[in-house]
Design a protein around this motif. Structure first.
Motif, PDB file in Angstrom:
ATOM      1  N   ASP A 197       2.697  -2.944   1.187  1.00 25.22           N
ATOM      2  CA  ASP A 197       3.759  -3.604   0.865  1.00 25.22           C
ATOM      3  C   ASP A 197       3.530  -4.057  -0.719  1.00 25.22           C
ATOM      4  N   ARG A 198       2.386  -4.640  -0.924  1.00 21.44           N
ATOM      5  CA  ARG A 198       1.996  -5.169  -2.149  1.00 21.44           C
ATOM      6  C   ARG A 198       1.978  -3.737  -3.216  1.00 21.44           C
ATOM      7  N   LYS A 199       1.538  -2.644  -2.767  1.00 23.89           N
ATOM      8  CA  LYS A 199       1.673  -1.569  -3.792  1.00 23.89           C
ATOM      9  C   LYS A 199       2.959  -0.981  -4.283  1.00 23.89           C
ATOM     10  N   SER A 216       4.555 -13.603  -2.856  1.00 24.21           N
ATOM     11  CA  SER A 216       5.310 -13.553  -1.491  1.00 24.21           C
ATOM     12  C   SER A 216       6.704 -13.730  -1.654  1.00 24.21           C
ATOM     13  N   ILE A 217       7.259 -14.011  -2.939  1.00 24.28           N
ATOM     14  CA  ILE A 217       8.549 -13.947  -3.002  1.00 24.28           C
ATOM     15  C   ILE A 217       9.289 -12.280  -2.808  1.00 24.28           C
ATOM     16  N   PHE A 218       8.292 -11.375  -3.019  1.00 25.16           N
ATOM     17  CA  PHE A 218       8.884 -10.063  -3.077  1.00 25.16           C
ATOM     18  C   PHE A 218       8.200  -9.453  -1.985  1.00 25.16           C
ATOM     19  N   ALA A 233       7.668  -9.069 -14.381  1.00 28.19           N
ATOM     20  CA  ALA A 233       6.642  -8.155 -14.159  1.00 28.19           C
ATOM     21  C   ALA A 233       5.294  -8.583 -14.196  1.00 28.19           C
ATOM     22  N   LEU A 234       5.131  -9.976 -14.644  1.00 23.06           N
ATOM     23  CA  LEU A 234       3.890 -10.674 -14.488  1.00 23.06           C
ATOM     24  C   LEU A 234       3.247 -10.399 -13.237  1.00 23.06           C
ATOM     25  N   VAL A 235       4.170 -10.308 -11.994  1.00 25.68           N
ATOM     26  CA  VAL A 235       3.757 -10.173 -10.665  1.00 25.68           C
ATOM     27  C   VAL A 235       2.626  -9.078 -10.593  1.00 25.68           C
ATOM     28  N   ALA A 236       2.824  -8.086 -11.613  1.00 27.96           N
ATOM     29  CA  ALA A 236       1.875  -6.845 -11.352  1.00 27.96           C
ATOM     30  C   ALA A 236       0.568  -7.339 -11.821  1.00 27.96           C
ATOM     31  N   ARG A 237       0.465  -8.295 -12.746  1.00 29.60           N
ATOM     32  CA  ARG A 237      -0.908  -8.731 -13.422  1.00 29.60           C
ATOM     33  C   ARG A 237      -1.409  -9.506 -12.132  1.00 29.60           C
ATOM     34  N   SER A 258      -4.246   4.741  -8.774  1.00 31.35           N
ATOM     35  CA  SER A 258      -5.591   4.311  -9.428  1.00 31.35           C
ATOM     36  C   SER A 258      -5.584   2.885 -10.130  1.00 31.35           C
ATOM     37  N   LEU A 259      -4.522   2.206 -10.061  1.00 29.80           N
ATOM     38  CA  LEU A 259      -4.298   0.895 -10.725  1.00 29.80           C
ATOM     39  C   LEU A 259      -4.850  -0.191  -9.679  1.00 29.80           C
ATOM     40  N   ALA A 260      -4.781  -0.137  -8.370  1.00 29.88           N
ATOM     41  CA  ALA A 260      -5.117  -1.194  -7.413  1.00 29.88           C
ATOM     42  C   ALA A 260      -4.979  -0.569  -6.073  1.00 29.88           C
ATOM     43  N   PRO A 261      -5.919   0.639  -5.842  1.00 31.86           N
ATOM     44  CA  PRO A 261      -6.187   1.130  -4.637  1.00 31.86           C
ATOM     45  C   PRO A 261      -6.475   0.395  -3.384  1.00 31.86           C
TER      46      PRO A 261
END
Length: 891
Positions: A366-368, A824-826, A877-881, A358-361
């Motif tokens: 890969d990004r999920k 892209s780092i991850f 974890a700012l990558v999540a934002r 539900s956070l970013a469907p």
């Protein structure tokens, strides 16, 4: 979606002491080597309580363990211990090098990944990779010493101990059947080519609260049988009774969480018959009488630490062995491993899937995965943190007196006697930084707002509470030196968290605002020595970014006026302005406070651009960049200053100092509007820092430290691939200094060079490097700043990206491109490897390594390889934002 889901549990758990939050991953990854446990005169925390003492010596303030949990008060702990039949000690905690042992500072030497989690910790999963050969403790120490500061940090794989996949993957999964009913499954898989032995010893123990002479009450646990099954029953004066059910028929071992004074210090006898290392001694060395051994189902005598010993003599290649536990409040469960256990595991897993989806469907798989893993790691940063400085300084009644040197004028944290905290706090990293840091915590609150806004708000308020904030208004920086200064980003974080909620929490905003007024006053009074509106901050978290130690006094009468400190304060003024304006919409008394902050910003902007200690500002017209200044007063009373011409992140921070005043400000707040208009009439030079627009006949304004022309010049350097722009984000030092730069200021010559990887200097312990790598917190701020520029200019502000390419993009498109590079780092590249894996074993094509992402402290400025702390899903974890921010493409 199921009727009871994670969103529902969160809605029930707005308060931090709510039942669903009582148990969580609050057990630290490391307690040894911390300031809290250091009672030495020298302040050498790493030497006073080293790793080699940890198995035998009771901790004073906390506990640590592998893949473990505890209650939010840190009283009762559950974690995993292992033995492969070859190690010289039980594997009870992750091993790493102390600061003086690592060739780039402290450095953990284990592989583990936080695989999954939910905000209420109803579901958690951790994978630990345990070698089958003897763990190479001494070899790693010797390799780090031989590598020196110029060499790469040796990793566990470099010893050969993981060759041919000779390791167990041990997955520990927690599923709450209820707030005080926790189902645990530990599954170990042999990935090696041969059968191998494995001993799994889940341990349950109480933190030692009774040996210090301050509280004689002692909890107790005993091994017994409950409802016909092996169990450990615990009693605690605050927690009450808990029962740990154990599947199968393990051998139960019971000891006491007490120091082995004989082994460590040569004392004639121990205070108790059994000590903390008693289970280790029995399992590893076969020592008789070191602990109670219960095999026939009879009850043990009371103790304070217990283990369930499961032995697997030969786990076949590819085989998985599994054990199950259930920790439940009260007298236990009549059928602990029946249908309720299985349904809890299945339901919590399904609900976790629903929650994260539900956070970013809209994201691809890969990004999920990056989003889910980063948030899981972030949620695992929650640790119980207990520290009462006045007791620590004084020493405990039942222990030897504290050395006088610790309480003297130069003693660590002697001016923070009021500091008294026992709470769950988000740590930067569970092993290398198992203590809070002020600006880390602010950055961590922002991605927390995506999944647990109540916790995010509580964390920001906690640091401002009277038992943490200094009476003079300073926020505690970090436990090595509470009195140091981290950048003032608390107000920014509060705004981000406030805006993240669909229903704005004005009560939270008001609470944090009033405390930050005190903090702002501290900055103005303590870090602007001569009232020039140019600030001196100190190292400000960016460790070794300058050619000199910015926390140390300058030689002679010279002083350092910092571009970043001044920019942070300009931004701080604007953030407090924005908060005051928001609160003024319902309480007009805040209009006057808003006026105070707009004035303060304008004074700082004038000093920044037009004059410093002399008539020179921090802006350098010749270079189109911002530099620190060194200045002093001459004998004739005149002032002289000169720039420190090093192009680094400190010169990019002015980009952050900007704020938009929307039309509603001028429509709803006449008092503020009239005062601003009056100020601009009386001091027209301030007009250069405000850009006006007309929107449907209404005014709109942008306040910024840099006008459009200066901003364009700074961004042209920032987006220059020969300077700051790397394939994976903005470097912290310009690559133009790749061959080294000689600079002279204050009558001295200095040298600094671009270092894209690990630090070549021992400054600040040498474990962090701001002379070239990519850091997520400052990069995330730059992304946001670019989006603000784009929003105000309605897509009409353009930059070349990259500089000199002739490819003009809007500021918003530049923000999206920068976000894309950071993400892209991850992400897997064309060959399937991730840039963050670099040259480490994680880059192998083996499917055993490929799925697991490491969120590091910082990243190589050229390659994107993860460096520094390897589990810093705090601010990384700012990558999540970046992934979850709507209306922007980080893909």
């Amino acid at each position: 979606m199921s009727e009871q889901n994670e969103w529902a549990r969160l809605a029930e758990s707005g308060e931090m002491d709510s039942p669903w939050r009582h148990w969580g991953p609050y057990l630290s990854g490391r307690q040894w080597g911390t300031v809290r446990e250091d009672y030495s005169a020298s302040g050498d925390a790493w030497s006073f309580f080293p790793f080699d003492h940890a198995r035998s010596r009771a901790y004073r303030w906390g506990e640590d363990g592998i893949s473990g949990i505890c209650d939010r008060h840190g009283f009762l702990n559950l974690a995993l211990a292992l033995w492969n039949g070859k190690d010289p000690i039980l594997k009870e905690r992750w091993f790493g090098l102390a600061n003086q042992e690592g060739n780039h500072g402290e450095d953990v030497k284990e592989h583990w990944w936080i695989q999954d989690g939910t905000p209420t910790h109803s579901w958690m999963s951790v994978l630990y990779r345990y070698p089958q050969a003897e763990y190479p403790y001494q070899q790693l120490r010797e390799m780090a010493k031989a590598a020196g500061r110029q060499g790469r940090e040796p990793e566990l794989a470099d010893t050969g101990v993981l060759a041919e996949d000779r390791f167990f993957d041990v997955v520990t999964t927690y599923a709450k059947a209820g707030p005080h009913d926790i189902c645990v499954e530990i599954a170990a898989t042999n990935h090696g080519p041969d059968a191998a032995p494995l001993h799994l010893l889940p341990q349950l123990w109480f933190r030692n609260t009774w040996a210090w002479g301050r509280d004689a009450r002692q909890p107790a646990l005993e091994a017994t049988r409950v409802h016909g099954r092996c169990a450990v029953v615990t009693e605690h004066s605050s927690l009450g009774r808990y029962t740990l059910h154990l599947d199968g028929a393990p051998t139960l071992l019971v000891t006491d969480n007490e120091t082995n004074e004989v082994e460590l210090f040569g004392s004639p006898a121990n205070e108790t018959r059994y000590t903390k290392c008693g289970i280790d001694a029995h399992v590893v060395r076969g020592a008789t009488g070191s602990c109670q051994v219960i095999q026939d189902g009879s009850a043990s005598r009371p103790g304070t630490k217990a283990a369930a010993w499961y032995r697997f003599d030969a786990v076949a290649p590819g085989e998985t062995v599994t054990i199950r536990l259930r920790l439940i409040a009260g007298d236990g469960h009549v059928d602990p491993f029946g249908t309720t256990f299985h349904s809890a595991m299945l339901d919590r897993k399904r609900e976790a899937d629903e929650y994260h989806e539900s956070l970013a469907p809209e994201l691809d798989d890969d990004r999920k995965q990056v989003l889910r893993r980063s948030l899981a790691g972030l949620m695992w940063t929650k640790q119980h943190y207990r520290f009462k400085v006045r007791d620590w300084l004084a020493g405990d009644p039942a222990q030897p007196p504290a050395p006088d040197l610790r309480r003297g004028v130069g003693g660590r944290n002697v001016h923070w006697r009021h500091f008294d905290v026992a709470d769950v706090i988000s740590m930067p990293d569970e092993w290398e930084y198992p203590w809070f840091a002020a600006w880390d915590l602010a950055f961590q609150a922002v991605p927390f707002a995506l999944v647990d806004p109540a916790f995010a708000k509580e964390q920001l308020l906690l640091l401002c509470r009277e038992w943490m904030m200094h009476p003079n208004g300073q926020l505690p920086a970090y436990e090595w030196d509470f009195g140091d200064a981290n950048p003032p980003v608390h107000a920014w974080a509060a705004l981000q968290v406030y805006r993240a909620e669909a229903v704005p929490d004005r009560k939270f905003l008001s609470k944090v605002f009033h405390k930050l007024l005190l903090n702002f006053s501290w900055w103005v009074n303590r870090k602007d020595a001569d009232g020039s509106d140019l600030f001196e901050g100190g190292f400000l978290g960016m460790d070794n970014i300058g050619p000199v130690n910015r926390s140390a006094p300058m030689l002679g009468e010279w002083r350092l006026e910092q571009s970043d400190a001044t920019s942070w304060m300009a931004a701080f003024s604007l953030h407090l302005l924005q908060i005051a304006l928001e609160l003024a919409r319902e309480d007009e008394s805040y209009e006057d406070v808003a006026t105070k902050f707009v004035e303060h910003f304008l004074y700082i902007a004038r000093a920044f651009n037009n004059f410093g200690s002399t008539t020179r500002g921090l802006w350098d017209e010749e270079d189109g960049f911002c530099y620190d200044l060194v200045s002093r007063q001459r004998e004739d009373g005149t002032l002289e200053s000169e720039p420190v011409r090093v192009r680094s992140m400190v010169g990019l921070m002015p980009v952050l100092a900007q704020a938009v005043l929307e039309p509603w400000v001028f429509a709803e707040l006449p008092g503020f509007t009239s005062r601003l208009d009056y100020l601009l009439r009386k001091q027209p030079e301030f007009a250069q820092f405000i850009t006006w627009q007309q929107v449907g006949g209404e005014r709109r304004a942008n306040l910024a430290l840099l006008d459009a022309e200066k901003l364009s010049r700074v961004l042209s350097r920032m987006f220059d691939e020969q300077e700051f722009l790397s394939p994976h984000g903005i470097r912290s030092l310009s690559a133009a200094h790749r061959d080294g730069l000689d600079v002279e200021f204050a009558g001295q010559a200095h040298m600094i060079g671009y270092e894209p990887g690990e630090s070549m200097t021992p400054m600040f312990g040498g474990n962090s490097n701001w002379r070239g790598p990519i850091w997520f917190p400052t990069n995330a701020l730059l992304v946001e700043a670019l989006r603000q520029v784009d929003d105000f200019h309605d897509g009409q502000f353009h930059v070349d990206l990259p500089t000199g390419s002739g490819q003009a993009v809007t500021a918003g498109q530049a923000a999206d491109e920068l976000a894309r590079r950071l993400v892209s780092i991850f992400l897997p590249s064309a060959d399937g490897t991730r840039p963050c894996d670099g040259k480490r074993v994680e880059a192998t094509h083996s499917p055993l390594w490929r799925p697991h992402i490491t969120f590091s402290e910082y990243f190589d400025g050229d390659t994107g390889e993860g460096l520094g702390a390897t589990h810093q899903t705090g601010w990384t974890a700012l990558v999540a934002r970046l992934l979850a921010t709507p209306n922007h493409d980080a893909g």
